[in-house]
Design an enzyme around this catalytic site. Structure first.
Site, mmCIF file in Angstrom:
data_model
loop_
_atom_site.group_PDB
_atom_site.id
_atom_site.type_symbol
_atom_site.label_atom_id
_atom_site.label_comp_id
_atom_site.label_asym_id
_atom_site.label_seq_id
_atom_site.Cartn_x
_atom_site.Cartn_y
_atom_site.Cartn_z
ATOM 1 N N ASP A 135 0.266 -7.943 2.085
ATOM 2 C CA ASP A 135 1.343 -8.227 3.031
ATOM 3 C C ASP A 135 1.105 -7.388 4.277
ATOM 4 O OD1 ASP A 135 2.426 -9.662 0.942
ATOM 5 O OD2 ASP A 135 4.375 -8.661 0.984
ATOM 6 N N SER A 166 -0.444 2.636 5.371
ATOM 7 C CA SER A 166 -1.724 2.007 5.119
ATOM 8 C C SER A 166 -2.085 0.920 6.117
ATOM 9 C CB SER A 166 -1.719 1.397 3.720
ATOM 10 O OG SER A 166 -0.476 0.777 3.470
ATOM 11 N N HIS A 194 -5.110 -7.044 -2.969
ATOM 12 C CA HIS A 194 -5.709 -8.025 -3.863
ATOM 13 C C HIS A 194 -7.010 -8.560 -3.259
ATOM 14 C CE1 HIS A 194 -2.035 -8.519 -6.476
ATOM 15 N NE2 HIS A 194 -1.528 -7.891 -5.425
#
Length: 258
Positions: free
Chosen positions: A87, A226, A143
């Site tokens: 995201d 991040s 991911h």
């Protein structure tokens, strides 16, 4: 120039080993459970998609690395689709020059410095770079964006400057010096995925257990703050339209694999 120097000084004064350890200790303490509800409300986090109930989290850190319900992030299953690994907001996207550099917020980055490997950097001449920024409200697990083999994985850097808009503008080439993990992957195409740590907490925790990975499988997670950098070789993808400044969800298609 004064504003930039002042920003760097303030970050350095609050970004030492003691402050980092203090923050980690606080967010992993039982007392920090009291901050979960206000944190979720302040950042307008969609609690309906979270796998566990808010009362089940032991501390704020556990909430920050929360897992989502299996159906919360559909993965584009087209075999030629390259999906977002996280995201976030696609804050920058562009072309890497022939001299292996690209520009972010008027700062020039060298791919060799970023990945720590001259031979690998050469592969990205005239290729594409993409930067995805994760704010505190985002789901912070990473991911794999396509079926891949992990050819190499290693860590670089030791600093932890902020990676938000102000950090990129006023920091000193922070993507190249912050703590980061470099994942060299290949499948239908070769690409590099680089999770970059941010201020105070440089924790990037891998969770995969095989070098052969499927699209959508978990790579790992960030603990507070991040950015993810993606590097593509020339002519191996076609980007989706209007990606710059677009808010993206993990699993959404961001490019077509050629």
């Amino acid at each position: 120039m004064f504003k930039k120097k002042l920003f760097q000084l303030c970050v350095e004064l609050t970004n030492g080993d003691l402050s980092s350890k203090t923050l980690k200790k606080l967010t992993k303490s039982n007392l920090s459970r009291l901050l979960i509800q206000p944190f979720a409300k302040t950042y307008n986090i969609n609690t309906d998609e979270i796998l566990d109930e808010l009362d089940d989290f032991k501390n704020l850190n556990d909430f920050f690395i929360r897992k989502l319900r299996p159906d919360a992030r559909p993965i584009d299953q087209n075999e030629d689709s390259f999906v977002s690994p996280t995201d976030g907001v696609i804050s920058e996207v562009g072309v890497i020059s022939d001299d292996r550099t690209f520009v972010v917020k008027n700062q020039t980055y060298n791919v060799q410095t970023l990945v720590g490997d001259s031979e690998l950097a050469d592969k990205y001449k005239d290729g594409t770079y993409m930067i995805i920024y994760l704010s505190p409200r985002n789901y912070h697990r990473i991911h794999f964006p396509m079926n891949s083999q992990i050819r190499d994985a290693y860590s670089l850097g030791k600093y932890s400057y902020p990676v938000n808009k102000m950090g990129l503008e006023l920091g000193d080439n922070i993507l190249s010096y912050n703590y980061r993990q470099v994942y060299r992957l290949n499948g239908k195409i070769n690409y590099t995925l680089i999770p970059v740590g941010a201020q105070n907490v440089n924790s990037i925790i891998p969770t995969y257990d095989d070098i052969y990975v499927k699209k959508g499988e978990e790579l790992g997670y960030f603990e507070f703050g991040s950015t993810v950098v993606l590097l593509f070789e020339k002519n191996n993808i076609i980007l989706e339209d209007n990606l710059k400044d677009r808010e993206i969800k993990m699993g959404e298609k961001i490019a077509t694999i050629l």
